[in-house]
Write a protein that holds these residues in place. Structure first.
Motif, PDB file in Angstrom:
ATOM      1  N   TYR A  19     -27.461 -30.557  29.939  1.00 41.63           N
ATOM      2  CA  TYR A  19     -27.101 -29.966  28.655  1.00 41.63           C
ATOM      3  C   TYR A  19     -26.961 -28.451  28.742  1.00 41.63           C
ATOM      4  O   TYR A  19     -26.170 -27.850  28.004  1.00 41.63           O
ATOM      5  CB  TYR A  19     -28.106 -30.378  27.579  1.00 41.63           C
ATOM      6  N   SER A  20     -27.710 -27.818  29.648  1.00 40.93           N
ATOM      7  CA  SER A  20     -27.493 -26.388  29.879  1.00 40.93           C
ATOM      8  C   SER A  20     -26.093 -26.148  30.410  1.00 40.93           C
ATOM      9  O   SER A  20     -25.396 -25.217  29.988  1.00 40.93           O
ATOM     10  CB  SER A  20     -28.526 -25.850  30.883  1.00 40.93           C
ATOM     11  N   ALA A  21     -25.665 -27.004  31.355  1.00 41.10           N
ATOM     12  CA  ALA A  21     -24.311 -26.885  31.908  1.00 41.10           C
ATOM     13  C   ALA A  21     -23.266 -27.121  30.821  1.00 41.10           C
ATOM     14  O   ALA A  21     -22.262 -26.394  30.745  1.00 41.10           O
ATOM     15  CB  ALA A  21     -24.128 -27.866  33.057  1.00 41.10           C
ATOM     16  N   LEU A  22     -23.484 -28.136  29.978  1.00 41.99           N
ATOM     17  CA  LEU A  22     -22.541 -28.369  28.872  1.00 41.99           C
ATOM     18  C   LEU A  22     -22.506 -27.175  27.923  1.00 41.99           C
ATOM     19  O   LEU A  22     -21.453 -26.840  27.366  1.00 41.99           O
ATOM     20  CB  LEU A  22     -22.936 -29.620  28.089  1.00 41.99           C
ATOM     21  N   SER A  64     -40.000 -24.526  33.126  1.00 36.66           N
ATOM     22  CA  SER A  64     -39.228 -24.984  34.277  1.00 36.66           C
ATOM     23  C   SER A  64     -37.937 -24.190  34.420  1.00 36.66           C
ATOM     24  O   SER A  64     -37.502 -23.494  33.496  1.00 36.66           O
ATOM     25  CB  SER A  64     -38.905 -26.476  34.147  1.00 36.66           C
ATOM     26  N   LEU A  65     -37.344 -24.315  35.597  1.00 37.67           N
ATOM     27  CA  LEU A  65     -36.028 -23.769  35.899  1.00 37.67           C
ATOM     28  C   LEU A  65     -35.119 -24.922  36.267  1.00 37.67           C
ATOM     29  O   LEU A  65     -35.475 -25.757  37.108  1.00 37.67           O
ATOM     30  CB  LEU A  65     -36.099 -22.783  37.067  1.00 37.67           C
ATOM     31  N   GLU A  66     -33.958 -24.994  35.655  1.00 31.76           N
ATOM     32  CA  GLU A  66     -32.961 -26.009  35.993  1.00 31.76           C
ATOM     33  C   GLU A  66     -31.760 -25.337  36.635  1.00 31.76           C
ATOM     34  O   GLU A  66     -31.297 -24.296  36.148  1.00 31.76           O
ATOM     35  CB  GLU A  66     -32.507 -26.787  34.749  1.00 31.76           C
ATOM     36  N   ARG A  89     -21.750 -12.487  41.534  1.00 32.82           N
ATOM     37  CA  ARG A  89     -21.966 -11.894  40.220  1.00 32.82           C
ATOM     38  C   ARG A  89     -22.920 -12.776  39.419  1.00 32.82           C
ATOM     39  O   ARG A  89     -23.048 -13.973  39.710  1.00 32.82           O
ATOM     40  CB  ARG A  89     -20.644 -11.747  39.459  1.00 32.82           C
ATOM     41  N   VAL A  90     -23.578 -12.181  38.427  1.00 28.91           N
ATOM     42  CA  VAL A  90     -24.355 -12.943  37.454  1.00 28.91           C
ATOM     43  C   VAL A  90     -23.778 -12.659  36.079  1.00 28.91           C
ATOM     44  O   VAL A  90     -23.446 -11.516  35.754  1.00 28.91           O
ATOM     45  CB  VAL A  90     -25.860 -12.587  37.507  1.00 28.91           C
ATOM     46  N   ILE A  91     -23.605 -13.720  35.298  1.00 29.08           N
ATOM     47  CA  ILE A  91     -23.090 -13.599  33.933  1.00 29.08           C
ATOM     48  C   ILE A  91     -24.108 -14.223  32.991  1.00 29.08           C
ATOM     49  O   ILE A  91     -24.555 -15.353  33.210  1.00 29.08           O
ATOM     50  CB  ILE A  91     -21.730 -14.302  33.786  1.00 29.08           C
ATOM     51  N   PHE A  92     -24.464 -13.498  31.948  1.00 29.67           N
ATOM     52  CA  PHE A  92     -25.480 -13.973  31.009  1.00 29.67           C
ATOM     53  C   PHE A  92     -24.816 -14.779  29.893  1.00 29.67           C
ATOM     54  O   PHE A  92     -23.775 -14.391  29.362  1.00 29.67           O
ATOM     55  CB  PHE A  92     -26.267 -12.793  30.432  1.00 29.67           C
ATOM     56  N   SER A  93     -25.440 -15.902  29.571  1.00 33.37           N
ATOM     57  CA  SER A  93     -24.883 -16.824  28.582  1.00 33.37           C
ATOM     58  C   SER A  93     -25.782 -16.893  27.355  1.00 33.37           C
ATOM     59  O   SER A  93     -27.000 -17.047  27.476  1.00 33.37           O
ATOM     60  CB  SER A  93     -24.747 -18.224  29.193  1.00 33.37           C
ATOM     61  N   ALA A  94     -25.168 -16.806  26.185  1.00 31.74           N
ATOM     62  CA  ALA A  94     -25.901 -17.003  24.933  1.00 31.74           C
ATOM     63  C   ALA A  94     -25.912 -18.463  24.523  1.00 31.74           C
ATOM     64  O   ALA A  94     -26.574 -18.840  23.555  1.00 31.74           O
ATOM     65  CB  ALA A  94     -25.287 -16.155  23.819  1.00 31.74           C
ATOM     66  N   THR A  95     -25.166 -19.303  25.240  1.00 26.27           N
ATOM     67  CA  THR A  95     -25.118 -20.731  24.929  1.00 26.27           C
ATOM     68  C   THR A  95     -25.868 -21.506  25.998  1.00 26.27           C
ATOM     69  O   THR A  95     -25.881 -21.128  27.170  1.00 26.27           O
ATOM     70  CB  THR A  95     -23.660 -21.227  24.854  1.00 26.27           C
ATOM     71  N   GLY A  96     -26.501 -22.599  25.574  1.00 21.70           N
ATOM     72  CA  GLY A  96     -27.292 -23.394  26.503  1.00 21.70           C
ATOM     73  C   GLY A  96     -27.487 -24.806  25.996  1.00 21.70           C
ATOM     74  O   GLY A  96     -26.529 -25.438  25.513  1.00 21.70           O
ATOM     75  N   VAL A  97     -28.714 -25.296  26.074  1.00 20.55           N
ATOM     76  CA  VAL A  97     -29.006 -26.696  25.760  1.00 20.55           C
ATOM     77  C   VAL A  97     -28.549 -27.072  24.359  1.00 20.55           C
ATOM     78  O   VAL A  97     -27.931 -28.123  24.155  1.00 20.55           O
ATOM     79  CB  VAL A  97     -30.510 -26.977  25.928  1.00 20.55           C
ATOM     80  N   ARG A  98     -28.835 -26.239  23.363  1.00 25.25           N
ATOM     81  CA  ARG A  98     -28.502 -26.595  21.973  1.00 25.25           C
ATOM     82  C   ARG A  98     -26.998 -26.767  21.800  1.00 25.25           C
ATOM     83  O   ARG A  98     -26.528 -27.741  21.200  1.00 25.25           O
ATOM     84  CB  ARG A  98     -29.036 -25.519  21.012  1.00 25.25           C
ATOM     85  N   GLU A  99     -26.239 -25.815  22.325  1.00 27.23           N
ATOM     86  CA  GLU A  99     -24.779 -25.912  22.204  1.00 27.23           C
ATOM     87  C   GLU A  99     -24.244 -27.066  23.054  1.00 27.23           C
ATOM     88  O   GLU A  99     -23.252 -27.696  22.695  1.00 27.23           O
ATOM     89  CB  GLU A  99     -24.138 -24.594  22.636  1.00 27.23           C
ATOM     90  N   GLY A 100     -24.920 -27.343  24.182  1.00 30.64           N
ATOM     91  CA  GLY A 100     -24.519 -28.480  25.004  1.00 30.64           C
ATOM     92  C   GLY A 100     -24.700 -29.798  24.277  1.00 30.64           C
ATOM     93  O   GLY A 100     -23.849 -30.702  24.374  1.00 30.64           O
ATOM     94  N   LEU A 101     -25.785 -29.932  23.534  1.00 28.93           N
ATOM     95  CA  LEU A 101     -26.020 -31.141  22.747  1.00 28.93           C
ATOM     96  C   LEU A 101     -24.906 -31.358  21.729  1.00 28.93           C
ATOM     97  O   LEU A 101     -24.399 -32.477  21.562  1.00 28.93           O
ATOM     98  CB  LEU A 101     -27.363 -31.038  22.019  1.00 28.93           C
ATOM     99  N   LEU A 110     -36.303 -34.246  26.845  1.00 28.03           N
ATOM    100  CA  LEU A 110     -35.346 -34.161  27.941  1.00 28.03           C
ATOM    101  C   LEU A 110     -36.087 -34.072  29.275  1.00 28.03           C
ATOM    102  O   LEU A 110     -36.991 -33.250  29.435  1.00 28.03           O
ATOM    103  CB  LEU A 110     -34.458 -32.926  27.772  1.00 28.03           C
ATOM    104  N   ASP A 111     -35.685 -34.917  30.220  1.00 30.48           N
ATOM    105  CA  ASP A 111     -36.228 -34.731  31.563  1.00 30.48           C
ATOM    106  C   ASP A 111     -35.474 -33.593  32.241  1.00 30.48           C
ATOM    107  O   ASP A 111     -34.525 -33.030  31.690  1.00 30.48           O
ATOM    108  CB  ASP A 111     -36.179 -36.025  32.380  1.00 30.48           C
ATOM    109  N   GLY A 112     -35.897 -33.245  33.457  1.00 28.18           N
ATOM    110  CA  GLY A 112     -35.307 -32.091  34.126  1.00 28.18           C
ATOM    111  C   GLY A 112     -33.816 -32.219  34.332  1.00 28.18           C
ATOM    112  O   GLY A 112     -33.057 -31.259  34.129  1.00 28.18           O
ATOM    113  N   ASN A 113     -33.352 -33.398  34.737  1.00 24.72           N
ATOM    114  CA  ASN A 113     -31.919 -33.602  34.957  1.00 24.72           C
ATOM    115  C   ASN A 113     -31.130 -33.479  33.659  1.00 24.72           C
ATOM    116  O   ASN A 113     -30.028 -32.922  33.634  1.00 24.72           O
ATOM    117  CB  ASN A 113     -31.673 -34.973  35.594  1.00 24.72           C
ATOM    118  N   GLU A 114     -31.697 -34.026  32.577  1.00 26.70           N
ATOM    119  CA  GLU A 114     -31.016 -33.935  31.283  1.00 26.70           C
ATOM    120  C   GLU A 114     -30.959 -32.491  30.805  1.00 26.70           C
ATOM    121  O   GLU A 114     -29.941 -32.040  30.262  1.00 26.70           O
ATOM    122  CB  GLU A 114     -31.730 -34.799  30.250  1.00 26.70           C
TER     123      GLU A 114
END
Length: 509
Positions: A129-132, A152-154, A292-304, A121-125
């Motif tokens: 997927y983190s957003a998804l 990296s940080l996206e 506010r900050v909210i912590f997420s247990a879902t990220g790239v894997r769940e986005g895929l 995955l490139d940075g944009n991808e």
């Protein structure tokens, strides 16, 4: 019942199991999901902190020892994938593999070894997927998603179900720590400089939420949770006001967390990275003027996985679908639970009880969960249900909403006595939700006596408005269901709603 919901071996049938191998800059992880679903359930989850990104900034190459460590772990992953009968396997690699000169060589070895293609995955991808993943894990989220890995940080804006354009920064934990020589003040300057040119989204007041994704930030959130004796140890949707989070980040930005209260709860491997994560989080929250900050247990894997779902499944409510799955696996009659939804819809309408859209969806979820503890001893059904709901891997609801679901089902089994409810739950929800949980609990108690928690009866029970309250109309066909226990529970419901609840059989007795 839909065939995909037929339980088998304590699991639900469908297109699974499905494996995702995530080769990150810090960790190498295998997650095996039960099946494709709106809220995929993990069958197995294991990670190794291989540190593939360690030294890449200085040498430009993946270190041999990290590569060997990762490949050895992948051998175990391959055996587990085969043993669990995975029907599909997705393999992704992120910053370390894409940035290192020998990254392509390493990826080729992985592909030959796993016999699966590796998607770099490139940075944009990665941002996309983190957003998804956040879309998969929350209900109509709005704000800014940040995924901090080892390399990296996206950052990517998110508007309910639509990810915006992503940006990537060289601010991963391993990379920033090495570039700053482990020195916090230097890390602050590097982070400030890297983020200075970012075009921060213009979010309206009330929508300046930062969704923090990644193991380092989850560890940071867990440290805050433990320091504050927060009653529920569930990281997903754990929320901190931005001002408080910024102050906390400043306090824990200490090398290796030395002297930080409760610092020992963080694993030794993570401990050097958490202060770096605190530095970056502080900079992001300050620059975006977060609320506010909210912590997420879902990220790239769940986005895929979310991307592979058909559109109608993507649009499903994750809480309702997760509750429906538990209902199928645990309730006496899933059909009865669906009837409860329609019946309480009508009852609340006749009573003119106003609900927000969120309160309606929570009531529906509670109906689906209302009978999941029936196999326990009657004295413990409420407690067991409460424990399952309060600790379940639900997504798409905040902690106050989780407490509402747990309390409503607890009241359904154990009665409406306030003191019997767990003090943990009482700390989490608002007065409004507490009152509504009692109302719904009382309603479910009446419904259980009308139907024995089995399908077929509730649709025949009419609900009509009378002066000062409502009438539950059994009619001649159901007249024999009328009795003292039912009248008492109807009276309890009446007390909860401050109205009269009559049982009408249409017969003179």
């Amino acid at each position: 019942m839909n065939a995909q919901f037929q339980p088998a071996r304590g699991r639900l049938n469908g297109s699974g199991p499905i494996a995702v191998v995530d080769i990150g800059s810090n960790s190498v992880r295998l997650v095996i999901y039960e099946r494709k679903a709106r809220t995929p359930t993990m069958l197995f989850n294991e990670k190794l902190l291989a540190g593939l990104g360690r030294g890449v900034a200085a040498t430009g190459r993946l270190a041999d020892d990290s590569v060997n460590l990762a490949l050895n772990e992948l051998a175990r992953f391959k055996a587990l994938i085969e043993h669990t009968g995975c029907q599909e396997t997705y393999v992704v690699a992120t910053a370390a593999a894409r940035d290192a000169a020998n990254g392509a060589e390493f990826v080729s070895e992985v592909e030959a070894f796993l016999k699966s293609p590796v998607r770099i995955l490139d940075g944009n991808e990665e941002a996309y997927y983190s957003a998804l993943g956040v879309i998969a894990g929350f209900w109509q989220p709005r704000g800014l998603v940040g995924d901090m890995g080892g390399g990296s940080l996206e950052l990517v804006e998110i508007d309910r179900n639509l990810p915006g354009k992503g940006s990537t920064f060289p601010l991963g934990g391993l990379r920033l720590s090495e570039e700053a020589d482990g020195k916090i003040p230097k890390a602050v300057k590097i982070a400030e400089a890297a983020l200075s040119d970012y075009d921060w989204p213009d979010l309206a007041p009330g929508e300046r939420t930062f969704y923090a994704v990644g193991g380092t930030w989850r560890s940071l959130g867990r440290l805050h949770l433990m320091q504050n004796d927060y009653p529920l140890h569930v990281m997903h949707n754990y929320e901190i006001a931005a001002d408080e989070a910024i102050e906390f980040c400043r306090k824990v930005a200490v090398p290796n967390l030395d002297g930080v209260d409760k610092g020992e709860i963080i694993s030794k491997q993570r401990r050097p990275l958490v202060p770096i994560g605190a530095v970056v989080l502080e900079q992001v929250l300050t620059a975006m003027k977060a609320e506010r900050v909210i912590f997420s247990a879902t990220g790239v894997r769940e986005g895929l996985l979310h991307e592979t779902l058909p559109a109608d499944m993507q649009s499903q409510d994750p809480v309702i679908e997760a509750a429906r799955e538990l209902c199928v696996l645990r309730a006496r009659s899933p059909e009865h639970a669906e009837e409860l939804i329609a019946w309480t819809d009508k009852l609340f309408k006749v009573l003119e009880i106003e609900e927000t859209a969120n309160e309606t969806r929570l009531r529906h979820a509670a109906c689906l969960l209302s009978d999941i503890g029936w196999r326990a001893h009657p004295d413990y059904r409420g407690e067991q249900s409460l424990n399952i709901i309060s600790n379940a891997s639900f997504v798409g609801l905040d902690h106050a909403s989780r407490a509402y679901l747990a309390a409503a089902v607890f009241y359904r089994h154990q009665g409406l006595r306030e003191g019997a409810l767990s003090s943990v739950i009482r700390q989490l929800f608002t007065d409004r939700l507490r009152i509504r949980a009692k109302v719904l609990g009382a309603t479910l108690r009446v419904a259980s006596l009308l139907s024995a928690s089995m399908a077929g009866t509730l649709p025949q029970v009419g609900i009509s408005s009378i002066a000062g309250g409502i009438s539950l109309d059994l009619g001649k066909k159901l007249a024999d269901l009328e009795g003292e226990r039912l009248r008492k529970r109807a009276a309890q419901l009446g007390k909860a709603i401050s109205a009269t609840v009559e049982i009408n059989t249409g017969l003179n007795k």
